[in-house]
Design an enzyme around this catalytic site. Sequence first.
Site, PDB file in Angstrom:
ATOM      1  N   ASP A 125       0.895  -1.250  -0.307  1.00 58.83           N
ATOM      2  CA  ASP A 125      -0.057  -0.002   0.026  1.00 58.83           C
ATOM      3  C   ASP A 125       0.823   1.383   0.018  1.00 58.83           C
ATOM      4  O   ASP A 125       2.005   0.814   0.189  1.00 58.83           O
ATOM      5  CB  ASP A 125      -1.167   0.215   1.058  1.00 58.83           C
ATOM      6  CG  ASP A 125      -0.458   0.320   2.576  1.00 58.83           C
ATOM      7  OD1 ASP A 125       0.632  -0.675   2.457  1.00 58.83           O
ATOM      8  OD2 ASP A 125      -0.606   0.732   3.450  1.00 58.83           O
ATOM      9  N   GLU A 190      -0.012  -0.727   5.808  1.00 59.89           N
ATOM     10  CA  GLU A 190       0.538  -0.884   6.272  1.00 59.89           C
ATOM     11  C   GLU A 190       1.045   0.807   6.979  1.00 59.89           C
ATOM     12  O   GLU A 190       1.217   0.895   7.604  1.00 59.89           O
ATOM     13  CB  GLU A 190       2.615  -0.924   5.960  1.00 59.89           C
ATOM     14  CG  GLU A 190       3.234  -0.528   6.878  1.00 59.89           C
ATOM     15  CD  GLU A 190       4.184   0.710   6.616  1.00 59.89           C
ATOM     16  OE1 GLU A 190       4.922   1.271   7.735  1.00 59.89           O
ATOM     17  OE2 GLU A 190       3.313   1.717   5.567  1.00 59.89           O
TER      18      GLU A 190
END
Length: 488
Positions: A125, A190
């Site tokens: 991400d 994350e």
Amino acid sequence: MKRIAFYGFAALLLLVACLGAVVTYNTLTYSSMQIEASARRMPQVNLDRAVAALQEAVRKKTISYEEAGDWDFEPFIRLHEMLEMRFPLVHEHLDKEMVSGYSLLYTWRGVSADEKAVLLLAHQDVVNAPDAAIWEHPPFSGTVADGFIWGRGTLDDKGSMIGIFAAVEELLEAGFQPKRTVYLCFGHDEEVGGWNGASKMADLLRDRGVTALMSLDEGMAVMEGAVVNMTKDIAFISLTEKGYLSLELTAHGNPGHASTPPRETTLGILSRAVTRLEDNPMPASLPEPVRLMFRYLGPEMNFPMNVVFANLWLTQPLVLRQLASERATDAAIRTTTAVTIMEGGIKDNVLPATARAVVNFRPKPGETVAQVTERVEKIIDDDRIEVKPLRRPSESPPMARVDVPAFATLHETIGQVFPDAIVAPAMMLGGSDTHHYAGVAEDRYGFTPMRFRMDDLERIHGPNERIGVEAFGRMIGFYMMFIENAAG
């Protein structure tokens, strides 16, 4: 009286002489912590293939959001399809599992079941790019220009993820088989804490009884010009990271018309609470990873800095004062306090019933979330202020060790790939997925294998994020050599 004065003066001279002798001895015996890395040639890599994969990865807008309803998982699905197409041997020889729907866990089984595993971590991400208009190249284009691959995630952290994929693909093409089992863990959230990605993968490995020798995640890097009066680059290895805590402060009062205000309004009460926090910063000290950083850097410095760091027992107050004078270094010696949100009224002549502020803290190693919260409540000392966590906090994880073979292996690999750099342990001021693996990996290190200039740091989460094509190739070579050194 004269005799007493004489003996007092003599005692003072003796004390100064002894002090000088101790300082001199400590400085002369202040030995280097650097190791002589064995010479190795950088492996050849199919850089065109890897660059094309990173370009495609950047084009997938795998943006993570705080609110569940804001997510679009279609780009994650498209990213996974691309990975299977670009890295066929990885998907043929490694076992792939989907965790929480979108996190990727790959198992590369080693030939020895008795050896402890090695974990390689990265995340899929990225943060959004609301400042797209000021980018030199569109943030999700993956443009190659001027020797760089441009786009969101090239540094944080798709560059590392594709670099690991490319390294494993290269090793499989060469017929390499690890002795230790290698786990590749690529979380999908994350940037918003990793609680559904890395946390779940770590739980899964823990439930299976996996014990890893070490993990390697994003973190510090090889920095140019990071330390004054040092001409060599410094390869900083994160041994731990600071914790994360956002506290919501809410002041409650009676709404009403601004023409007849009380002596203290909710906004005034809240403002005083925030001011108290800023006027009373958390206490400063030298966390152990910072102390170790000075132990590794000090012997490589010239006079007088080598004397200063060889004698921290004497010079620590001066060092702390100097570190506290700059924002970046002050954050390394204390739990930071940052007021990030303040809100209250919505009309200029109406008194709000509530006022709200959010204060972000990054607890340093040795200070817990509970201790920071308790100190905040004592500093505010106002029952009219409600204090509660905004979202799930995280503690600073246990510090990885430097006196173990795992650290020596990482140190050795850095020396082989960046032979002119000085290696030093450090502490990451931000956060990563690393802390989730505290119960799986015995030692957890953070190191991104590339050179950074100080101004490059602003590109992470900022405009014009990019990675050099040549630097990306060296990153792939590093991961290949690290896997061979750590797992082979």
